[in-house]
Write a protein that holds these residues in place. Structure first.
Motif, mmCIF file in Angstrom:
data_model
loop_
_atom_site.group_PDB
_atom_site.id
_atom_site.type_symbol
_atom_site.label_atom_id
_atom_site.label_comp_id
_atom_site.label_asym_id
_atom_site.label_seq_id
_atom_site.Cartn_x
_atom_site.Cartn_y
_atom_site.Cartn_z
ATOM 1 N N VAL A 103 0.777 -1.235 -0.058
ATOM 2 C CA VAL A 103 0.055 -0.140 -0.140
ATOM 3 C C VAL A 103 0.810 1.299 0.140
ATOM 4 N N TYR A 104 0.532 2.158 -0.859
ATOM 5 C CA TYR A 104 1.214 3.494 -1.075
ATOM 6 C C TYR A 104 0.179 4.530 -0.709
ATOM 7 N N TRP A 105 0.528 5.618 0.179
ATOM 8 C CA TRP A 105 -0.449 6.520 0.320
ATOM 9 C C TRP A 105 0.479 8.043 0.007
ATOM 10 N N GLY A 106 -0.117 9.002 -0.306
ATOM 11 C CA GLY A 106 0.538 10.385 -0.451
ATOM 12 C C GLY A 106 0.492 11.086 0.894
ATOM 13 N N GLN A 107 0.862 12.221 1.037
ATOM 14 C CA GLN A 107 1.148 12.893 2.134
ATOM 15 C C GLN A 107 -0.198 13.629 2.563
ATOM 16 N N GLY A 108 -0.979 13.818 1.871
ATOM 17 C CA GLY A 108 -2.466 14.125 1.876
ATOM 18 C C GLY A 108 -2.544 15.861 1.693
ATOM 19 N N THR A 109 -3.931 16.221 1.478
ATOM 20 C CA THR A 109 -4.242 17.585 1.406
ATOM 21 C C THR A 109 -5.537 17.513 2.110
ATOM 22 N N GLN A 110 -5.291 18.878 2.653
ATOM 23 C CA GLN A 110 -6.157 19.281 3.775
ATOM 24 C C GLN A 110 -7.534 20.238 3.177
ATOM 25 N N VAL A 111 -8.504 19.678 3.396
ATOM 26 C CA VAL A 111 -9.910 20.270 2.963
ATOM 27 C C VAL A 111 -10.524 20.507 4.255
ATOM 28 N N THR A 112 -10.755 21.906 4.320
ATOM 29 C CA THR A 112 -11.488 22.555 5.750
ATOM 30 C C THR A 112 -12.835 23.129 5.092
ATOM 31 N N VAL A 113 -13.988 22.636 5.469
ATOM 32 C CA VAL A 113 -15.211 23.504 5.088
ATOM 33 C C VAL A 113 -15.673 24.262 6.325
ATOM 34 N N SER A 114 -15.807 25.356 6.287
ATOM 35 C CA SER A 114 -16.403 26.275 7.447
ATOM 36 C C SER A 114 -16.800 27.585 6.945
ATOM 37 N N LEU A 115 -17.528 28.369 7.716
ATOM 38 C CA LEU A 115 -18.104 29.715 7.610
ATOM 39 C C LEU A 115 -16.947 30.632 7.700
#
Length: 115
Positions: A103-115
């Protein structure tokens, strides 16, 4: 093998983002690709998978109709269009690859849903 995500950010509820995963080091067109996410304080969960040729896709119920996975087998990229975002979609989004049990993963990217 390298998986590099991009495209995350801060967005208001109802907004959209397009996440991308650039890949290298393997024959991209041979493998299905997936996106997972991990919300604060929770485990990593599967979101969606696309077949190696892009002909088949699967989604977890909570994102069906809002998220769309796609791939470009020339550019070796997999993308995730995320629409109608909700606060509960806030998470780090990861690109995932499984090659014969490794299994390989990337480092990830943050998604923030907020007003």
């Amino acid at each position: 093998v390298q998986l590099v995500e991009s495209g995350g950010g801060l967005v208001q509820p109802g907004g959209s983002l397009r996440l991308s995963c650039a890949t290298s080091g393997f024959t991209f067109s041979n493998y299905e690709m997936s996106w997972y996410r991990q919300a604060p304080g929770k485990g990593r969960e599967w979101c969606t998978t696309i077949s190696n040729d892009g002909g088949m896709t699967r989604y977890r119920d909570s994102v069906k109709g809002r998220f769309t996975i796609s791939r470009d087998n020339v550019k070796n990229t997999v993308s995730l269009q995320v629409n109608s975002l909700k606060p509960e979609d806030t998470a780090v989004y990861y690109c995932y690859l499984n090659i014969r049990g490794v299994v390989y993963w990337g480092q990830g990217t943050q998604v923030t849903v907020s007003l």
